[in-house]
Design a protein around this motif. Structure first.
Motif, PDB file in Angstrom:
ATOM      1  N   GLU A   8       0.715  -1.456  -0.087  1.00 54.12           N
ATOM      2  CA  GLU A   8      -0.014  -0.059   0.054  1.00 54.12           C
ATOM      3  C   GLU A   8       0.998   1.179  -0.006  1.00 54.12           C
ATOM      4  OE1 GLU A   8      -3.823  -1.728   2.407  1.00 54.12           O
ATOM      5  OE2 GLU A   8      -2.312  -0.818   3.468  1.00 54.12           O
ATOM      6  N   GLU A   9       1.912   1.239   0.698  1.00 49.50           N
ATOM      7  CA  GLU A   9       2.981   2.361   0.846  1.00 49.50           C
ATOM      8  C   GLU A   9       3.537   2.696  -0.509  1.00 49.50           C
ATOM      9  OE1 GLU A   9       7.087   3.032   2.937  1.00 49.50           O
ATOM     10  OE2 GLU A   9       5.367   3.125   4.366  1.00 49.50           O
ATOM     11  N   ARG A  10       3.866   1.501  -1.166  1.00 50.13           N
ATOM     12  CA  ARG A  10       4.537   1.756  -2.525  1.00 50.13           C
ATOM     13  C   ARG A  10       3.591   2.120  -3.755  1.00 50.13           C
ATOM     14  NH1 ARG A  10       7.005  -3.034  -0.847  1.00 50.13           N
ATOM     15  NH2 ARG A  10       5.683  -4.414  -2.021  1.00 50.13           N
ATOM     16  N   GLU A  11       2.160   1.882  -3.147  1.00 46.55           N
ATOM     17  CA  GLU A  11       1.360   2.479  -4.339  1.00 46.55           C
ATOM     18  C   GLU A  11       1.268   3.676  -4.462  1.00 46.55           C
ATOM     19  OE1 GLU A  11      -1.921  -1.280  -4.674  1.00 46.55           O
ATOM     20  OE2 GLU A  11      -2.653   0.944  -3.565  1.00 46.55           O
ATOM     21  N   TYR A  12       1.406   4.395  -2.978  1.00 46.31           N
ATOM     22  CA  TYR A  12       1.661   6.046  -3.032  1.00 46.31           C
ATOM     23  C   TYR A  12       2.742   6.410  -3.467  1.00 46.31           C
ATOM     24  CZ  TYR A  12      -3.061   6.587  -0.419  1.00 46.31           C
ATOM     25  OH  TYR A  12      -4.351   6.650  -0.244  1.00 46.31           O
ATOM     26  N   LEU A  13       3.802   5.784  -3.522  1.00 43.68           N
ATOM     27  CA  LEU A  13       5.082   6.165  -3.870  1.00 43.68           C
ATOM     28  C   LEU A  13       5.342   6.184  -5.234  1.00 43.68           C
ATOM     29  CD1 LEU A  13       7.385   4.844  -0.998  1.00 43.68           C
ATOM     30  CD2 LEU A  13       6.756   7.230  -1.371  1.00 43.68           C
ATOM     31  N   ASN A  14       4.644   5.036  -5.950  1.00 36.94           N
ATOM     32  CA  ASN A  14       5.253   4.825  -7.419  1.00 36.94           C
ATOM     33  C   ASN A  14       3.985   5.018  -8.229  1.00 36.94           C
ATOM     34  OD1 ASN A  14       7.700   3.969  -6.442  1.00 36.94           O
ATOM     35  ND2 ASN A  14       6.956   2.014  -5.978  1.00 36.94           N
ATOM     36  N   LYS A  21      -5.824   3.991  -5.061  1.00 31.74           N
ATOM     37  CA  LYS A  21      -5.257   3.130  -4.056  1.00 31.74           C
ATOM     38  C   LYS A  21      -6.014   2.198  -3.412  1.00 31.74           C
ATOM     39  CE  LYS A  21      -1.946   6.269  -5.685  1.00 31.74           C
ATOM     40  NZ  LYS A  21      -2.724   7.266  -5.977  1.00 31.74           N
ATOM     41  N   ASN A  92       0.707   3.553 -15.183  1.00 30.54           N
ATOM     42  CA  ASN A  92       0.980   3.648 -13.887  1.00 30.54           C
ATOM     43  C   ASN A  92      -0.105   3.839 -13.078  1.00 30.54           C
ATOM     44  OD1 ASN A  92       3.157   3.281 -12.259  1.00 30.54           O
ATOM     45  ND2 ASN A  92       3.602   5.689 -11.980  1.00 30.54           N
TER      46      ASN A  92
END
Length: 331
Positions: A8-14, A21, A92
């Motif tokens: 979930e954190e990588r979704e926000y970053l990438n 999300k 993306n």
């Protein structure tokens, strides 16, 4: 931090700021989160393991009881998922949401493809397979408890066809990917069936998309990615959209509404009508789990749910068992 929280954190970053999300998703009934999978990943798994999804392997895409090498609803759904994921990755956006919706978009489809859907509409006055797909995942699966999917996946399933557009970009990808898949693959099946040849394609369609299904898909997918990049919408260029519409008109004329297939379409519709009338008049012949639903949904809708869930071959066999005399004789 759990594996899910890391994803979930990588979704926000990438992912794109326009992507949906998984951490923000909502369900009808709140559940404890999984340590390993996001909510969209769990939705995908629930759809794949559902009875309705398994039945798609014996539900017609175009040709009734067509044989081993033609598309059925399951192969179509898998192909839509593959196309949609490619587009989502290129833009993306959230691949997991896209995949879950693509796999679930046709779980409410009737036997005999759109012939069955039209027959159910004649019987009930209103019936759409996208609405039935939502009904399957919301109420009918898991012995009437439903799959409790996220609102985002359900929205994409419901609005993959019809007048209303999905609320997410991922859902819009599925909507167009469905059309790409059925046009190109039904064209491929039409060639295999000897009903089409590449030189029958309209000139503009052949020039822009080519004549091989794989090249056609690549042309549409690449155009969608390039045209939609950086935009808060999923669109095709004007020339590709025009050619897709022409391709669709061609397929309706030569395959979907072909006059020489009318007899088979009428036979399939007759099976649907006759089975519905029989079970409506003899509700005691319905499977027990459906008989239990009558108090909640009423007899008409309960019978419709049963008929819509049948596979092509099981519908034909049930019709034969009820209405065709046995041909066995003694010595």
């Amino acid at each position: 931090m759990t594996i899910r929280e890391g994803i979930e954190e990588r979704e926000y970053l990438n992912l794109s700021p326009l992507a949906c999300k998984s951490k923000d998703s909502k369900r009808r009934f709140k559940e404890e989160p999984c340590d390993f999978r996001t909510d969209f990943q769990r939705d995908r798994d629930r759809i794949i393991h559902s009875k309705a999804f398994r039945r798609l392997k014996h539900k017609t895409q175009v040709y009734i009881a067509p044989g081993d090498h033609y598309r059925m609803r399951m192969t179509h759904s898998l192909e839509v998922a593959q196309i949609a994921r490619t587009i989502a990755r290129g833009l993306n956006l959230n691949e997991d949401l896209t995949e879950a919706a693509a796999l679930g978009h046709d779980v409410g489809h009737t036997p005999f493809g759109h012939v069955g859907e039209d027959a159910m509409k004649e019987i009930l006055g209103h019936f759409r397979h996208n609405e039935q797909s939502l009904r399957v995942v919301e109420y009918l699966e898991q012995n009437g408890e439903g799959l409790n999917l996220t609102n985002e996946v359900k929205d994409a399933i419901l609005n993959h066809s019809g007048r209303n557009l999905p609320s997410t970009l991922e859902g819009k990808i599925v909507r167009i990917s469905d059309r790409i898949a059925y046009l190109c693959h039904d064209y491929d099946d039409g060639i295999r069936a000897g009903r089409l040849t590449p030189n029958m394609l309209p000139k503009d369609v052949a020039e822009i998309f080519g004549i091989r299904p794989s090249k056609m898909i690549t042309a549409m997918v690449s155009d969608m990615i390039l045209t939609s990049s950086g935009k808060n919408d999923i669109i095709l260029s004007e020339s590709v959209q025009k050619s897709m519409d022409e391709f669709r008109d061609f397929m309706f004329e030569t395959i979907y509404h072909a006059k020489d297939l009318e007899i088979e379409r009428k036979k399939a519709a007759y099976v649907i009508h006759t089975l519905y009338e029989y079970f409506f008049s003899h509700p005691d012949k319905l499977p027990e789990d459906f008989r239990k639903r009558e108090n909640r949904w009423g007899l008409a809708l309960t019978v419709a749910d049963y008929i819509a869930g049948l596979t092509d071959l099981f519908a034909i066999k049930t019709f034969e068992d009820i209405f065709i005399p046995s041909t066995m004789f003694g010595d």
